[in-house]
Scaffold this motif. Structure first.
Motif, PDB file in Angstrom:
ATOM      1  N   HIS A 298     -54.249  95.760  -4.965  1.00 56.56           N
ATOM      2  CA  HIS A 298     -53.482  94.846  -4.126  1.00 56.56           C
ATOM      3  C   HIS A 298     -54.380  93.767  -3.530  1.00 56.56           C
ATOM      4  CE1 HIS A 298     -50.559  93.343  -1.318  1.00 56.56           C
ATOM      5  NE2 HIS A 298     -51.230  93.778  -0.267  1.00 56.56           N
ATOM      6  N   SER A 299     -55.600  94.135  -3.169  1.00 59.95           N
ATOM      7  CA  SER A 299     -56.516  93.174  -2.560  1.00 59.95           C
ATOM      8  C   SER A 299     -56.871  92.040  -3.514  1.00 59.95           C
ATOM      9  CB  SER A 299     -57.793  93.881  -2.101  1.00 59.95           C
ATOM     10  OG  SER A 299     -58.385  94.586  -3.186  1.00 59.95           O
ATOM     11  N   VAL A 300     -56.908  92.345  -4.814  1.00 62.39           N
ATOM     12  CA  VAL A 300     -57.194  91.306  -5.810  1.00 62.39           C
ATOM     13  C   VAL A 300     -56.062  90.270  -5.832  1.00 62.39           C
ATOM     14  CG1 VAL A 300     -57.474  90.850  -8.281  1.00 62.39           C
ATOM     15  CG2 VAL A 300     -58.656  92.780  -7.228  1.00 62.39           C
ATOM     16  N   ILE A 301     -54.838  90.739  -5.772  1.00 63.71           N
ATOM     17  CA  ILE A 301     -53.693  89.822  -5.776  1.00 63.71           C
ATOM     18  C   ILE A 301     -53.670  88.983  -4.499  1.00 63.71           C
ATOM     19  CG2 ILE A 301     -51.185  89.664  -5.905  1.00 63.71           C
ATOM     20  CD1 ILE A 301     -52.614  90.619  -8.455  1.00 63.71           C
ATOM     21  N   VAL A 302     -53.935  89.613  -3.343  1.00 65.30           N
ATOM     22  CA  VAL A 302     -53.961  88.877  -2.075  1.00 65.30           C
ATOM     23  C   VAL A 302     -55.066  87.826  -2.085  1.00 65.30           C
ATOM     24  CG1 VAL A 302     -54.337  89.077   0.418  1.00 65.30           C
ATOM     25  CG2 VAL A 302     -52.958  90.788  -0.765  1.00 65.30           C
ATOM     26  N   GLY A 303     -56.241  88.210  -2.569  1.00 67.42           N
ATOM     27  CA  GLY A 303     -57.349  87.261  -2.644  1.00 67.42           C
ATOM     28  C   GLY A 303     -57.080  86.125  -3.614  1.00 67.42           C
ATOM     29  N   PHE A 304     -56.459  86.462  -4.755  1.00 66.71           N
ATOM     30  CA  PHE A 304     -56.154  85.438  -5.748  1.00 66.71           C
ATOM     31  C   PHE A 304     -55.155  84.425  -5.204  1.00 66.71           C
ATOM     32  CE2 PHE A 304     -53.411  83.770  -9.070  1.00 66.71           C
ATOM     33  CZ  PHE A 304     -54.337  83.182  -9.915  1.00 66.71           C
ATOM     34  N   THR A 305     -54.092  84.892  -4.568  1.00 66.60           N
ATOM     35  CA  THR A 305     -53.068  83.966  -4.068  1.00 66.60           C
ATOM     36  C   THR A 305     -53.614  83.083  -2.948  1.00 66.60           C
ATOM     37  OG1 THR A 305     -52.219  85.736  -2.646  1.00 66.60           O
ATOM     38  CG2 THR A 305     -51.109  85.385  -4.736  1.00 66.60           C
ATOM     39  N   ALA A 306     -54.489  83.647  -2.098  1.00 66.01           N
ATOM     40  CA  ALA A 306     -55.101  82.824  -1.048  1.00 66.01           C
ATOM     41  C   ALA A 306     -56.006  81.763  -1.673  1.00 66.01           C
ATOM     42  CB  ALA A 306     -55.887  83.705  -0.082  1.00 66.01           C
ATOM     43  N   GLY A 307     -56.798  82.156  -2.671  1.00 67.31           N
ATOM     44  CA  GLY A 307     -57.629  81.178  -3.362  1.00 67.31           C
ATOM     45  C   GLY A 307     -56.797  80.141  -4.092  1.00 67.31           C
ATOM     46  N   ALA A 308     -55.663  80.587  -4.659  1.00 71.39           N
ATOM     47  CA  ALA A 308     -54.771  79.654  -5.348  1.00 71.39           C
ATOM     48  C   ALA A 308     -54.241  78.596  -4.394  1.00 71.39           C
ATOM     49  CB  ALA A 308     -53.608  80.416  -5.986  1.00 71.39           C
ATOM     50  N   ALA A 309     -54.004  78.975  -3.139  1.00 71.71           N
ATOM     51  CA  ALA A 309     -53.534  78.005  -2.146  1.00 71.71           C
ATOM     52  C   ALA A 309     -54.554  76.891  -1.956  1.00 71.71           C
ATOM     53  CB  ALA A 309     -53.269  78.721  -0.821  1.00 71.71           C
ATOM     54  N   VAL A 310     -55.827  77.263  -1.907  1.00 68.93           N
ATOM     55  CA  VAL A 310     -56.892  76.258  -1.770  1.00 68.93           C
ATOM     56  C   VAL A 310     -56.909  75.334  -2.987  1.00 68.93           C
ATOM     57  CG1 VAL A 310     -59.382  75.900  -1.532  1.00 68.93           C
ATOM     58  CG2 VAL A 310     -58.272  77.806  -0.341  1.00 68.93           C
ATOM     59  N   LEU A 311     -56.739  75.912  -4.171  1.00 70.42           N
ATOM     60  CA  LEU A 311     -56.755  75.105  -5.393  1.00 70.42           C
ATOM     61  C   LEU A 311     -55.543  74.181  -5.478  1.00 70.42           C
ATOM     62  CD1 LEU A 311     -58.026  77.660  -8.070  1.00 70.42           C
ATOM     63  CD2 LEU A 311     -59.323  75.969  -6.765  1.00 70.42           C
ATOM     64  N   ILE A 312     -54.410  74.627  -4.949  1.00 70.05           N
ATOM     65  CA  ILE A 312     -53.228  73.763  -4.941  1.00 70.05           C
ATOM     66  C   ILE A 312     -53.490  72.523  -4.091  1.00 70.05           C
ATOM     67  CG2 ILE A 312     -50.856  73.582  -4.070  1.00 70.05           C
ATOM     68  CD1 ILE A 312     -50.401  76.454  -4.973  1.00 70.05           C
ATOM     69  N   VAL A 313     -54.035  72.739  -2.903  1.00 69.96           N
ATOM     70  CA  VAL A 313     -54.357  71.597  -2.038  1.00 69.96           C
ATOM     71  C   VAL A 313     -55.365  70.691  -2.733  1.00 69.96           C
ATOM     72  CG1 VAL A 313     -55.330  70.895   0.179  1.00 69.96           C
ATOM     73  CG2 VAL A 313     -53.863  72.925   0.047  1.00 69.96           C
ATOM     74  N   ASN A 314     -56.358  71.285  -3.376  1.00 68.35           N
ATOM     75  CA  ASN A 314     -57.362  70.501  -4.086  1.00 68.35           C
ATOM     76  C   ASN A 314     -56.735  69.648  -5.190  1.00 68.35           C
ATOM     77  OD1 ASN A 314     -60.195  69.867  -4.863  1.00 68.35           O
ATOM     78  ND2 ASN A 314     -59.653  71.001  -6.723  1.00 68.35           N
ATOM     79  N   SER A 315     -55.770  70.233  -5.913  1.00 69.43           N
ATOM     80  CA  SER A 315     -55.149  69.505  -7.024  1.00 69.43           C
ATOM     81  C   SER A 315     -54.279  68.349  -6.549  1.00 69.43           C
ATOM     82  CB  SER A 315     -54.303  70.469  -7.867  1.00 69.43           C
ATOM     83  OG  SER A 315     -53.135  70.848  -7.172  1.00 69.43           O
ATOM     84  N   GLN A 316     -53.804  68.400  -5.304  1.00 69.69           N
ATOM     85  CA  GLN A 316     -52.908  67.370  -4.784  1.00 69.69           C
ATOM     86  C   GLN A 316     -53.586  66.406  -3.830  1.00 69.69           C
ATOM     87  OE1 GLN A 316     -49.679  67.049  -5.996  1.00 69.69           O
ATOM     88  NE2 GLN A 316     -50.630  68.536  -7.381  1.00 69.69           N
ATOM     89  N   LEU A 317     -54.901  66.553  -3.656  1.00 70.87           N
ATOM     90  CA  LEU A 317     -55.612  65.718  -2.683  1.00 70.87           C
ATOM     91  C   LEU A 317     -55.479  64.235  -3.001  1.00 70.87           C
ATOM     92  CD1 LEU A 317     -57.302  66.087  -0.144  1.00 70.87           C
ATOM     93  CD2 LEU A 317     -59.350  66.117  -1.574  1.00 70.87           C
ATOM     94  N   GLY A 318     -55.556  63.887  -4.277  1.00 71.30           N
ATOM     95  CA  GLY A 318     -55.433  62.487  -4.663  1.00 71.30           C
ATOM     96  C   GLY A 318     -54.067  61.916  -4.324  1.00 71.30           C
ATOM     97  N   ALA A 319     -53.001  62.662  -4.640  1.00 65.92           N
ATOM     98  CA  ALA A 319     -51.652  62.188  -4.336  1.00 65.92           C
ATOM     99  C   ALA A 319     -51.404  62.132  -2.831  1.00 65.92           C
ATOM    100  CB  ALA A 319     -50.615  63.104  -4.998  1.00 65.92           C
TER     101      ALA A 319
END
Length: 419
Positions: A129-150
């Protein structure tokens, strides 16, 4: 042999069931309209590919899966992972990129189906479960990173690391387009303020309307400011037929991506399905759900859809809207097509900054701060896989992040047993 969806037939004859499913489906269709375009953008695809993933794949998963109320379609972590896995292989948004994504959809569907037929549904339960929680939290950071330009109205390279993107944004800070910032900010604010009324009108739909109006109001008041970039015009309501590229070179290049995406998609779908089943006292057949998800992605590969999985957001909306059977998801897909016949010509009015604002809200929802704190305080064995997966997701490739997270969990458990 009875088809899976026939188990719900007795409920369809009960008074009020079809009406409840129809109304829930209408709500779901309205919700996925902005979501689907946002998730396609997150995956590096034109916006229509996210909507296509909410059509036939949604219907097939509902009819052949095991979950009563889970809705399958475009999903946040899946979309982000798509771009992370395919961007190193082709220019984002190019015809080659689209071809590889559709092929990935086919390969993921094939592997999901084979796993279901082999009755190995319990494999997903082995992912900590901790892997999924860590992955989704990291994914949130990557989402913001991918939209920074827009968000800032800057021209930033796609698919670059978080640190590189931040450095590039800081170097171009003087060129920030404030209309983009205002439109995205209005979108986020509207989504957050409207949440208590989400059951009446979807907050994401309200956010799209408010953000778009804010963008055009700023353009009217400040005509000297730069005009905002907008979404490409949608080609039509019905998805065009497509064929995956099954050449040896293409399949080989997508081998690792297929394994990672299959694991992530099944883990997410089964987690949602289990949560919904517990809430309603249903039983869930993990192998049947694997088969349903596999068939859904196979159908999507031939109808221009990015990889699909269970959707946290849409499944929650489906439950809150009063859905009773999988027919609600079927109605949602059909009604989406009907709505698109009227909405498609207007899509080009939607600013990209508004889509970026929607994805900021999605990213915030992915971070389960309470669960992260609980795991860190109460379950020492989960600390290492949580931290390793989160940091790996932000700094490394996603397949390595998940692999290292699982490996660290196994090491931690072995060390604890030896002690």
């Amino acid at each position: 042999m009875q088809l899976p969806f026939m188990r719900w037939a007795p409920e369809w004859r009960q008074p009020g069931t079809l009406r409840a499913d129809l109304l829930a489906g209408l709500t779901g269709a309205v919700v996925v309209l902005p979501q689907g375009m946002a998730f396609a953008t997150l995956a590096g695809l034109p916006p229509q590919y996210g909507l296509y993933a909410a059509m036939l794949p949604c219907i097939v998963a509902a009819l052949f899966g095991s979950s009563r109320l889970m809705v399958t379609g475009p999903a946040n972590a899946i979309s982000l992972t798509t771009m992370a896995l395919i961007a190193p292989l082709a220019a984002v948004g190019s015809p080659d990129y689209v071809r590889l994504v559709l092929t990935l959809t086919f390969l993921v569907g094939t592997l999901q189906l084979l796993l279901g037929l082999a009755r190995v549904g319990a494999v997903v339960d082995k992912v900590p479960h901790s892997v999924i929680v860590g992955f989704t939290a990291g994914a949130a950071v990557l989402i913001v990173n991918s939209q920074l330009g827009a968000l800032l109205g800057l021209s930033l390279a796609r698919g670059t690391s978080v640190l590189t993107n931040l450095q590039s944004a800081m170097m171009q800070f003087a060129a920030v387009q404030w209309p983009s910032v205002i439109a995205a900010g209005a979108t986020v604010l509207a989504a957050l303020l409207w949440r208590p009324l989400n059951r009446y009108v979807p907050a994401m739909l309200v956010a799209v309307i408010v953000g778009t109006l804010a963008a055009y109001a700023v353009a009217a008041w400040m005509p000297e400011w730069p005009r905002l970039a907008t979404v490409q015009a949608l080609p039509g309501a019905l998805p065009p037929l497509s064929l995956p590229d099954l050449s040896i070179d293409t399949v080989r290049s997508l081998f690792g991506a297929t394994l990672v995406m299959t694991l992530l998609a099944l883990t997410e779908a089964v987690a949602i399905a289990k949560a919904v089943a517990r809430r309603h006292g249903d039983t869930l057949d993990g192998n049947r759900e694997f088969i349903g998800q596999g068939l859904a992605n196979l159908a999507g590969a031939f109808t221009s859809a990015l990889p699909a999985s269970g959707s946290f957001n849409r499944s929650g909306v489906n439950v809150q809207a009063g859905a009773r059977t999988p027919l609600a998801a079927v109605f949602a897909a059909v009604l989406l097509v009907l709505i698109l016949f009227f909405v498609a010509p207007w899509a080009s009015w939607l600013p990209l900054a508004v889509i970026a604002g929607l994805l900021l809200v999605v990213a915030w929802g992915l971070i389960d701060g309470r669960e992260i704190v609980r795991l860190w305080r109460e379950e020492p064995l989960e600390r290492a896989p949580l931290a390793v997966t989160l940091l790996g997701t932000v700094t490394l490739s996603l397949e390595w992040a998940i692999l290292l997270g699982i490996t660290s969990a196994l090491i931690a458990r072995r060390v604890a047993r030896a002690a």
